[in-house]
Scaffold this motif. Structure first.
Motif, PDB file in Angstrom:
ATOM      1  N   GLU A   8      17.788   4.111  -2.211  1.00 53.57           N
ATOM      2  CA  GLU A   8      17.590   3.006  -2.684  1.00 53.57           C
ATOM      3  C   GLU A   8      17.658   1.968  -1.331  1.00 53.57           C
ATOM      4  O   GLU A   8      16.828   1.172  -1.282  1.00 53.57           O
ATOM      5  CB  GLU A   8      18.685   2.337  -3.669  1.00 53.57           C
ATOM      6  N   HIS A  33      16.611   3.224   1.309  1.00 51.06           N
ATOM      7  CA  HIS A  33      15.654   3.478   2.248  1.00 51.06           C
ATOM      8  C   HIS A  33      14.441   2.489   1.532  1.00 51.06           C
ATOM      9  O   HIS A  33      13.364   2.030   2.314  1.00 51.06           O
ATOM     10  CB  HIS A  33      15.162   5.006   1.789  1.00 51.06           C
ATOM     11  N   GLU A  34      14.147   2.542   0.296  1.00 52.22           N
ATOM     12  CA  GLU A  34      13.212   1.719  -0.276  1.00 52.22           C
ATOM     13  C   GLU A  34      13.303   0.341   0.211  1.00 52.22           C
ATOM     14  O   GLU A  34      12.277  -0.589   0.692  1.00 52.22           O
ATOM     15  CB  GLU A  34      13.247   1.934  -1.804  1.00 52.22           C
ATOM     16  N   THR A  35      14.484  -0.147   0.114  1.00 60.80           N
ATOM     17  CA  THR A  35      14.875  -1.884   0.610  1.00 60.80           C
ATOM     18  C   THR A  35      14.402  -1.933   2.118  1.00 60.80           C
ATOM     19  O   THR A  35      14.069  -2.851   2.578  1.00 60.80           O
ATOM     20  CB  THR A  35      16.243  -2.083   0.072  1.00 60.80           C
ATOM     21  N   ALA A  61       3.398   4.456   0.811  1.00 66.60           N
ATOM     22  CA  ALA A  61       4.840   4.892   0.241  1.00 66.60           C
ATOM     23  C   ALA A  61       4.516   5.015  -1.466  1.00 66.60           C
ATOM     24  O   ALA A  61       4.220   4.034  -1.824  1.00 66.60           O
ATOM     25  CB  ALA A  61       5.890   3.773   0.520  1.00 66.60           C
ATOM     26  N   THR A  69      10.720  -2.462   2.988  1.00 64.34           N
ATOM     27  CA  THR A  69      10.438  -4.071   3.138  1.00 64.34           C
ATOM     28  C   THR A  69      10.882  -4.592   4.109  1.00 64.34           C
ATOM     29  O   THR A  69      10.281  -5.514   4.796  1.00 64.34           O
ATOM     30  CB  THR A  69      10.670  -4.233   1.613  1.00 64.34           C
ATOM     31  N   TRP A 124       4.530   2.337   5.255  1.00 62.74           N
ATOM     32  CA  TRP A 124       4.911   1.420   4.279  1.00 62.74           C
ATOM     33  C   TRP A 124       3.612   1.525   3.032  1.00 62.74           C
ATOM     34  O   TRP A 124       3.788   1.482   1.891  1.00 62.74           O
ATOM     35  CB  TRP A 124       5.041   0.244   4.696  1.00 62.74           C
ATOM     36  N   GLY A 147       7.458   5.446  -4.917  1.00 65.78           N
ATOM     37  CA  GLY A 147       8.853   5.505  -5.215  1.00 65.78           C
ATOM     38  C   GLY A 147       8.932   6.126  -6.807  1.00 65.78           C
ATOM     39  O   GLY A 147       7.712   6.061  -7.446  1.00 65.78           O
ATOM     40  N   GLY A 182      14.629   8.502   4.318  1.00 66.21           N
ATOM     41  CA  GLY A 182      13.807   9.164   3.735  1.00 66.21           C
ATOM     42  C   GLY A 182      13.736  10.495   3.621  1.00 66.21           C
ATOM     43  O   GLY A 182      13.514  11.130   2.349  1.00 66.21           O
TER      44      GLY A 182
END
Length: 168
Positions: free
Chosen positions: A130, A132-134, A26, A137, A23, A28, A96
């Protein structure tokens, strides 16, 4: 209170560190195509690689059970919570890898090149990226809740839960 096996304790803490490190490394947005987060890829794939031995260790009985016969709903919540964490530990690295493939970014595992999971596109990589990014978190939030619940068990219920996963 029964302890988890040494292998499961080691895998638990190694994965916790890897997830946090993934994390923290990362990146983006558009810069991923220009400057791929190679360390992030490797850390995420290390989580994926360790999920299988961790699941095997749990299924082969090295899991110390603490089910409370008086709280079936809490037992169910614990099982569901652990299941969701495992789902994230599998889905995040795969999503990812897929998103990087869609971006046309080569993925490697600590220098070992891996095949693309999808054809690259010129525009946005799509909704999986999207998610993956959410999800990155969300897994931190879930892990934080997991830690808070362990602290609640240890200091409010005083049932020795944290001793079961203590590495020493």
């Amino acid at each position: 209170m029964p302890r988890y096996s040494k292998s499961l304790i080691l895998l638990h803490w190694a994965m916790a560190v890897l997830i946090l490190a993934a994390w923290l490394t990362a990146e983006g947005g558009r810069q991923v195509r220009l400057n791929p987060p190679v360390l992030h890829f490797s850390l995420g794939l290390a989580v994926l690689l360790l999920v299988l031995p961790r699941l095997v260790a749990r299924w082969w009985g090295s899991k110390a059970r603490i089910e409370d016969p008086h709280s079936p709903w809490l037992n169910l919540a614990a099982k569901v919570g652990h299941g969701v964490l495992y789902l994230f530990m599998i889905a995040l690295p795969l999503s990812g890898w897929y998103a990087a493939s869609r971006l046309g970014v080569p993925v490697s595992f600590f220098g070992l090149p891996l095949p693309a999971l999808a054809a690259s596109v010129q525009g946005a990589p799509g909704p999986i990226a999207e998610l993956h990014e959410t999800g990155g978190t969300l897994i931190l939030i879930l892990a934080g809740l997991h830690a808070l619940i362990a602290l609640w068990h240890q200091f409010v219920l005083r049932d020795g839960t944290m001793q079961r996963m203590n590495p020493v």
